[in-house]
Write an enzyme that holds these catalytic residues in place. Sequence first.
Site, mmCIF file in Angstrom:
data_model
loop_
_atom_site.group_PDB
_atom_site.id
_atom_site.type_symbol
_atom_site.label_atom_id
_atom_site.label_comp_id
_atom_site.label_asym_id
_atom_site.label_seq_id
_atom_site.Cartn_x
_atom_site.Cartn_y
_atom_site.Cartn_z
ATOM 1 N N CYS A 40 0.852 -1.199 0.000
ATOM 2 C CA CYS A 40 0.000 0.000 0.000
ATOM 3 C C CYS A 40 0.887 1.247 0.000
ATOM 4 C CB CYS A 40 -0.897 -0.016 1.232
ATOM 5 S SG CYS A 40 -2.014 1.401 1.357
ATOM 6 N N HIS A 45 4.735 6.196 2.119
ATOM 7 C CA HIS A 45 4.858 7.537 2.694
ATOM 8 C C HIS A 45 5.912 7.547 3.812
ATOM 9 C CE1 HIS A 45 1.739 9.310 0.319
ATOM 10 N NE2 HIS A 45 0.768 8.572 0.819
ATOM 11 N N HIS A 61 0.786 -2.661 6.958
ATOM 12 C CA HIS A 61 -0.462 -2.457 7.718
ATOM 13 C C HIS A 61 -1.652 -3.105 7.028
ATOM 14 C CE1 HIS A 61 -0.645 0.548 4.588
ATOM 15 N NE2 HIS A 61 -1.944 0.509 4.749
HETATM 16 N N1 COD Z 1 -3.785 13.089 -10.304
HETATM 17 C C1 COD Z 1 -4.492 11.924 -10.357
HETATM 18 N N2 COD Z 1 -4.008 10.724 -9.961
HETATM 19 C C2 COD Z 1 -2.752 10.699 -9.492
HETATM 20 C C3 COD Z 1 -1.954 11.862 -9.401
HETATM 21 C C4 COD Z 1 -2.513 13.084 -9.839
HETATM 22 N N3 COD Z 1 -1.816 14.229 -9.790
HETATM 23 N N4 COD Z 1 -0.735 11.505 -8.916
HETATM 24 C C5 COD Z 1 -0.775 10.173 -8.726
HETATM 25 N N5 COD Z 1 -1.996 9.676 -9.061
HETATM 26 C C6 COD Z 1 -2.470 8.300 -9.047
HETATM 27 C C7 COD Z 1 -1.381 7.278 -9.360
HETATM 28 O O1 COD Z 1 -1.143 7.193 -10.757
HETATM 29 C C8 COD Z 1 -2.003 6.008 -8.778
HETATM 30 O O2 COD Z 1 -2.770 5.316 -9.760
HETATM 31 C C9 COD Z 1 -2.908 6.524 -7.670
HETATM 32 O O3 COD Z 1 -2.907 7.935 -7.737
HETATM 33 C C10 COD Z 1 -2.400 6.113 -6.276
HETATM 34 O O4 COD Z 1 -2.518 4.716 -6.154
HETATM 35 P P1 COD Z 1 -1.495 3.802 -5.324
HETATM 36 O O5 COD Z 1 -1.872 2.372 -5.588
HETATM 37 O O6 COD Z 1 -0.105 4.217 -5.587
HETATM 38 O O7 COD Z 1 -1.838 4.188 -3.814
HETATM 39 P P2 COD Z 1 -2.798 3.436 -2.774
HETATM 40 O O8 COD Z 1 -4.136 3.291 -3.369
HETATM 41 O O9 COD Z 1 -2.088 2.230 -2.255
HETATM 42 O O10 COD Z 1 -2.841 4.505 -1.543
HETATM 43 C C11 COD Z 1 -3.506 5.723 -1.689
HETATM 44 C C12 COD Z 1 -3.633 6.432 -0.327
HETATM 45 C C13 COD Z 1 -4.469 7.678 -0.578
HETATM 46 C C14 COD Z 1 -4.360 5.542 0.672
HETATM 47 C C15 COD Z 1 -2.229 6.783 0.254
HETATM 48 O O11 COD Z 1 -1.409 7.406 -0.711
HETATM 49 C C16 COD Z 1 -2.349 7.746 1.457
HETATM 50 O O12 COD Z 1 -2.427 8.974 1.335
HETATM 51 N N6 COD Z 1 -2.334 7.174 2.674
HETATM 52 C C17 COD Z 1 -2.427 7.925 3.893
HETATM 53 C C18 COD Z 1 -3.802 7.748 4.489
HETATM 54 C C19 COD Z 1 -3.809 6.516 5.349
HETATM 55 O O13 COD Z 1 -2.915 6.267 6.128
HETATM 56 N N7 COD Z 1 -4.830 5.706 5.187
HETATM 57 C C20 COD Z 1 -4.933 4.501 5.920
HETATM 58 C C21 COD Z 1 -4.144 3.351 5.364
HETATM 59 S S1 COD Z 1 -4.283 3.161 3.641
HETATM 60 ZN ZN ZN Z 2 -3.233 1.022 3.277
#
Ligand code: COD
Ligand code: ZN
Length: 366
Positions: A40, A45, A61
Amino acid sequence: MKTKAAVLYEANTPLVIEELDLDDPKEGEVLVKIGAAGICRSDWHFMAGEAKTALPAVLGHEGSGVVAEVGRGVTSVKPGDPVILSFVSRCGRCHFCTTGKPNLCDLHMATSTTMLDGTHRLHKGSTNYTPLSKLACFSQYSVTPETACVPCPTDLPMDKAAVIGCCVTTGVGAVVNAAEVKPGTTVAVVGCGGVGLNVLQGARLAGATRIIAVDINEGALEFAMQFGATHSVNPSQQDAEARVREITGGLGADYTFEVFGSGKTVEMAYNMARKGGTVTIVGIPPDGDDPSIDAVALVRQEKTLKGTYYGSAQLQVDMPRMVELYQTGRLNLDDLITRSYRLEDINEAYQDLNRGEVGRGVIMEF
Ligand code: COD
Ligand code: ZN
């Protein structure tokens, strides 16, 4: 006992695989043999120094496993039980636990770098290792609070159980618990990775009719169509806010979601919502990367801006529901998981995430 784990010693350096000492479970704790652990972005981060915890730390996690041993007083699970791991452990006594918001447990948050009693189970020599989210599932074994363990069916594969532990519950819960999306509405999802895909399929489940995937990765947009997206928008190629307005009859979407974690994408999700629309923030931007939200427009346009943590879920109730939705074919977890890794390959797994490989990666061999 000993456990092989992936350790973060310093931000912006690779995780190190090594053997650590793991104490026996104390009262109210459980030893779990980890079965699967998801890759994840939230762990990234910490690896990138965008989120802080005490180092060294064992991350991970999003996980599942089988109970190997229980400490004194444990009654809800026994050795041999398969479990989904919750990355929030509830104390059951604080204001939030007793008012139906165990995902916001005060004691869990106050002990963010240790177990609930403020001590550690993972050590090497005199050094204590932070167990991220009291799970530390980038490890062969983990000692977790009993309340982190959500029993699941024995026929639920470990990789599916693991993703229910984070991205599924976080994403679907954001839609059904936090935003409370209504049938026949329009939804835009900014960021369509592991969590965002589950926001999309949650929106489909809730009966939204126009579901707009927004992502800068063309591969992610294409993949999103399998998870309920009806339209796709790439902000690096077009004016994404204008395109969302166009798709929604000039209004903006009824519900928007931010699922990446940056100031810019929060602003994007905010601006894509119609007057009176609901903007739900899932991601956490790095320190200092704050969105700029116009307070005057917030009032005049009557938007609702809300945060959601862990799908605003009651984990012991909502996770079994996710299992049921998967087992009855309403949630697609089979296609969600696109790649599996050995613990030894965890740094490559994170490179794949950052390269934009679609779907979810899961560690299956420890
Ligand atoms: N515009 C649109 N999409 C974007 C941009 C942008 N400028 N930049 C990146 N992206 C896209 C990427 O291409 C990707 O497809 C997507 O955003 C992110 O996906 P992943 O697979 O890399 O990330 P996830 O889904 O594993 O995690 C996303 C979260 C939002 C959960 C994570 O980044 C986060 O902020 N976590 C902190 C919040 C937290 O702790 N939550 C509880 C546990 S998850
Ligand atoms: Zn997560």
